[in-house]
Design a protein around this motif. Structure first.
Motif, PDB file in Angstrom:
ATOM      1  N   ILE A 139     -24.480 -48.407 -47.765  1.00 14.27           N
ATOM      2  CA  ILE A 139     -23.953 -47.292 -47.836  1.00 14.27           C
ATOM      3  C   ILE A 139     -23.001 -47.166 -46.519  1.00 14.27           C
ATOM      4  N   TYR A 140     -23.647 -47.336 -45.478  1.00 18.18           N
ATOM      5  CA  TYR A 140     -22.886 -46.962 -44.115  1.00 18.18           C
ATOM      6  C   TYR A 140     -22.420 -48.199 -43.340  1.00 18.18           C
ATOM      7  N   GLY A 141     -22.649 -49.383 -43.826  1.00 18.66           N
ATOM      8  CA  GLY A 141     -22.194 -50.892 -43.257  1.00 18.66           C
ATOM      9  C   GLY A 141     -22.745 -51.106 -41.947  1.00 18.66           C
ATOM     10  N   LYS A 142     -23.980 -50.493 -41.838  1.00 21.01           N
ATOM     11  CA  LYS A 142     -24.635 -50.807 -40.406  1.00 21.01           C
ATOM     12  C   LYS A 142     -26.353 -50.291 -40.533  1.00 21.01           C
ATOM     13  N   PRO A 143     -27.045 -51.024 -39.895  1.00 18.56           N
ATOM     14  CA  PRO A 143     -28.515 -50.843 -39.998  1.00 18.56           C
ATOM     15  C   PRO A 143     -28.882 -49.274 -39.462  1.00 18.56           C
ATOM     16  N   ALA A 144     -30.127 -49.052 -39.990  1.00 17.39           N
ATOM     17  CA  ALA A 144     -30.526 -47.646 -39.683  1.00 17.39           C
ATOM     18  C   ALA A 144     -30.302 -47.077 -38.219  1.00 17.39           C
ATOM     19  N   GLU A 145     -30.705 -48.077 -37.305  1.00 15.28           N
ATOM     20  CA  GLU A 145     -30.803 -47.837 -36.007  1.00 15.28           C
ATOM     21  C   GLU A 145     -29.280 -47.490 -35.319  1.00 15.28           C
TER      22      GLU A 145
END
Ligand SMILES: [Zn+2]
Length: 282
Positions: free
Chosen positions: A191-197
């Protein structure tokens, strides 16, 4: 001295620990999971040899991703494609000459958190929020199982969600609008194109809202005393993330008591400690 061994067989790492009869860890080792079943099994055997240090093992327990047949001990973890229909119980009992138990990692983690994480209330729901999402539900310390031994899949409930990029909401199970597709590590990446951190505050707020809606459904259906949440995404988001999800849950919950909701007390060791718990209790 009686020696018990726990295995946490994950998609990225293998962890093995030896413990005494009280479940206190004496020695532990870890290595990366490979893409070869033979290599993984050889690594597990040498890690078991290392932690047991020549002593006879009294019992062995293991946590691994589903699906699996916990009675026969045959495993096919979804995220480890080389492991298909592996008769792990038969392999380990023949090699180590001790009783062997295996269960779905989230069930095993629930047992670890229940026994050693101070979560020992009557109805206890443990959730893992990492690459994927799953849970284990205990009643009086016993695993709740569904029809034919099926494992309830709490990550694959649909929820009314908020998302800044709705076309990217796609669950790996193929169904639309699953909670896992919105709040798991893989879902967040999609969804956001990046890891959660790397999520910003606004993005964390969306994820917390969606998790809160899932918690609301679970609280309404299971009416647990406590919901404990572990896994990399939960630990990374921390108290603030879990606290926000709890607020969303509470503000949407009617007619049933509000459960305690908190972060796992055992962090990344819940499944490993649980693997020791299942062998101690057999
Ligand atoms: Zn799904």
């Amino acid at each position: 001295m009686a020696l018990f061994v726990g295995l946490d067989i994950g998609g990225t790492k293998l962890m093995v620990a030896a413990a005494d009869r009280e479940g206190d860890i004496l020695r532990r080792v870890r290595t990366d999971t490979t893409t070869s079943l033979e290599t993984d099994l050889a690594n597990l055997n040498s890690m078991i040899a290392e932690v047991s240090a020549g002593e006879q093992i009294q019992g062995m327990g293991a946590a691994i991703g589903g699906p699996l047949d916990w009675e026969q001990g045959i495993v096919s973890p979804l995220h480890q494609p080389a492991w298909r229909d592996v008769p792990l119980k038969a392999i380990m009992e023949a090699r180590w000459n001790c009783p062997f138990s295996v269960d779905v990692d989230t069930n095993v983690a629930a047992l670890g958190e229940y026994r050693w994480g101070g979560g020992s209330l009557k109805r206890f729901l443990y959730l893992t929020l990492s690459t994927g999402m799953g849970g284990g539900f205990l009643v009086d310390g016993k695993i709740y199982r569904g029809q034919g031994g099926a494992h309830p899949e709490v990550g694959h409930q649909s929820i009314p969600f908020r998302c800044s990029n709705p076309p990217a909401v796609q669950c790996e199970c193929g169904a639309p609008d699953c909670l896992e597709a919105l709040v798991s590590g893989n879902g967040i990446r999609r969804i956001y194109g990046k890891p959660a951190e790397n999520l910003d505050a606004e993005e964390w707020e969306e994820v917390a809202y969606n998790l809160g809606q899932g918690l609301r459904n679970m609280a309404a259906l299971y009416t647990p005393d406590v919901i404990r949440i572990g896994g990399g995404v939960a630990v990374g988001g921390g108290e603030r993330f879990i606290g926000r999800a709890r607020e969303i849950m509470e503000s949407h919950l009617r007619l049933v008591p509000v459960p305690q909701v908190g972060l796992s007390h055992l962090g990344y060791d819940t499944a490993l400690r649980g693997a020791i718990a299942i062998t101690l209790s057999q």
